[in-house]
Write an enzyme that holds these catalytic residues in place. Sequence first.
Site, PDB file in Angstrom:
ATOM      1  N   ASP A 224       0.871  -1.168   0.000  1.00  0.00           N
ATOM      2  CA  ASP A 224       0.000   0.000   0.000  1.00  0.00           C
ATOM      3  C   ASP A 224       0.912   1.223   0.000  1.00  0.00           C
ATOM      4  OD1 ASP A 224      -2.074   1.766  -0.005  1.00  0.00           O
ATOM      5  OD2 ASP A 224      -3.171   0.831   1.637  1.00  0.00           O
TER       6      ASP A 224
HETATM    7  C1  BGC Z   1      -4.933   3.386  -0.062  1.00  0.00           C
HETATM    8  C2  BGC Z   1      -5.013   2.432  -1.229  1.00  0.00           C
HETATM    9  C3  BGC Z   1      -4.794   3.170  -2.513  1.00  0.00           C
HETATM   10  C4  BGC Z   1      -3.453   3.875  -2.456  1.00  0.00           C
HETATM   11  C5  BGC Z   1      -3.126   4.672  -3.687  1.00  0.00           C
HETATM   12  C6  BGC Z   1      -3.674   4.217  -0.101  1.00  0.00           C
HETATM   13  O1  BGC Z   1      -3.734   5.247   0.842  1.00  0.00           O
HETATM   14  O2  BGC Z   1      -4.987   2.667   1.141  1.00  0.00           O
HETATM   15  O3  BGC Z   1      -6.257   1.789  -1.230  1.00  0.00           O
HETATM   16  O4  BGC Z   1      -4.855   2.287  -3.596  1.00  0.00           O
HETATM   17  O5  BGC Z   1      -3.459   4.784  -1.363  1.00  0.00           O
HETATM   18  O6  BGC Z   1      -3.928   5.812  -3.758  1.00  0.00           O
END
Ligand code: BGC
Length: 744
Positions: A224
């Site tokens: 993530d």
């Molecule tokens: C989120 C993800 C997301 C990623 C990119 C993170 O903060 O938890 O779900 O895909 O950011 O935006």
Amino acid sequence: MTLTPGDLTIEEKAGLTSGASFWLTKEAGGIPAVRVSDGPHGLRRTDTDAPSAIAVAVPATCFPPAAGLAQSWDPELARQIGAALADECRAEGVDVLLGPGINIKRSPLGGRNFEYFSEDPVLTGAMATAWVQGLQSGGVGASLKHFAANNAEHDRMRASSDIDPRTLREIYLRAFERVVRDARPWTIMCSYNKVNGVLASENHFLLTEVLREEWGFDGLVVSDWGAVANRAAAVEAGCDLAMPAPGEASDAELAQAVRAGQVPESVLDRAVARVAALADRAVAGRQVTARQDADAHHALAREAAARSIVLLKNDGGLLPLAPSQSLAVIGVFAAEPRFQGGGSSHVNPTRVESPLEALKGGSRSVGYAPGFSVDGTGSDAALVAEAVEAARAADVAVLFLGLAARQESEGFDRTTIELPAEQVELARAVVAANPRTVAVLAHGGVLRLAPLADVVPAILDGALLGQAVGGAVADVLFGAVNPSGRLAETVPVRLSDTAAYLQFPGEHSHVLYGEGIFVGYRWHDARSLDVTYPFGHGLSYTTFGYADLSLASSAEGITVRVTVTNTGPAAGREVVQAYVGLPDSAVSRPPRELKGFASVDLAPGESASVSLLLRREDLAYWDRRLDRFVVEGGSYSVSVGASSRDIRVSAAVAVEGDPARVPLTLDSTLMEVLADAVAGPILGEAFASLMPADSDSGAADALGVDLLSLIGSAPVGRMVSLSGGAVTRPQLEELLARANAAAQ
Ligand code: BGC
């Protein structure tokens, strides 16, 4: 393109395991860059590679977010949406869409519940599998997220989800396992949180042992955004790509760890090979021709939204409305609809169809009163008076209620499940003025509905429906679409009735999943708690009858056949749900668990035989002694019906169990050893010989209890000291070895 890691320096290889920018991987050694984008319910492709918060996304179709789409209980629809999303990604040069989010909704307070499907792993797994298959059939990779146990926003980058093995496997990993095995996602995104004390990004058990060695995952693990704290630990654990772009110094640290021998070079090579394999998939995917068609996708979004609306109640058959009825449309969400959640999944829709606009069609007289302000709370006497006036003047009042965008979002959990009090007051005033009032709800997380349900005769619950919300709501209100959505979450009587209530969101960066497998309806059913609306609930403008249930057990599982008849006045779709219990189980189980579902479209008076397979692997419980899933043999009860609490037909079926002998050790109890075919009689004899001749009644008399009840739970190894040395440890070891060998 086949990459030979030897062609690259350690520094170049380390660089390949982190992003070049917010949405791009690096290009090096002939490996092209791969573009990823959020996700999941629409494409959020930003113009630049700047961080999401400040970049504007290109317009894209906003399909219903998972909380809404799950209510369709329609995997085929999820597949079509996946395919449409792939078209939009292809048209924008996006190789991987960051979704779907498939975490289980442990508490109704979870801030990202709107991005997740359900409190149930079988429903989640079925929807997400089809979604991923649809997306990947269009040459775009999925990123199954957030792996794993990402069930709260509070302290989300540090908190440890502390979960026992059985609960982890049966509830929190089950949907991931199903999607990985059946849909083979290109990537999986590890979560921010820790699982049992270890960051998901450094969790070898999850990322390598479970994901790859057990489930056979052959894709890439991406972190993530910002989830990696230690590059070396992450790569070693099986996290192949650290996103977004930790920078050269971070890459250099990893390279240094490899040069210093702290991380074997082969481990780095493995990660690089997976980045290269992802690039291969992306390059092949780019050959698929995009069929971007904004109108067709909007139409699909509308169909999906309409199919996802749940008719919670319909007293007196108030719905569907007649086309000629005059309407008072009340509630600011009618004009400025709430249709998606906030945060990284926020899509810039190609268009938004408001319910007010959609209801104004034709010659119908439609009045409008906002009733409250768009932040969902502010209301005043003048707004209420205006709404009451409009309601009084119309045949029917349609009240648009729910949560405002800033009341729920990624980044924080909710602290309440109440509908704003102003809205409940407004509903009371409107119903007093016109009892023919329908409420239409928009919200990402579950609401406590008892206060509203006590007042209004009819409620449509859309959760979040995406950009075509207006047309979809109109279709259902007027009966162009007969509602067939079903709740994917329980609506509790009160927040304090819910499973995780006392242990959410945890404290001091630990969240104890003390309710175990009893999540959602599993909890409410096991505790015999009343609910306002049960999991799986949803009414129709027609009625259905169930008959002729037959069950057959096979190596694949349990095949259920049931005849469903449309017994009412309108054509409609019934979602047939099959719940399974094992009343005499040796392990603790909820009374009923969803193990399969199917839907059928029927004309009035029409019948159909519906057949569904309850997969054998879904019947299994996780045995922590054996560290594997086991199907327990026994007479399983199969309950089939229209919701978890509207069971229409049930029957029992015998299922043969898996062999599941736990090897005997010195730690096995006396009772366990006595129950063994080989060791039992021998130990029994030894045990008897230790008793005085007339011991049968003697010991019981002397101790006031039968001796075995007293010490039957003692580990057999303790016999050595309990017998004063008459039984020796080698004797016991030999006996246990013989018993174990005989059982092979
Ligand atoms: C989120 C993800 C997301 C990623 C990119 C993170 O903060 O938890 O779900 O895909 O950011 O935006």
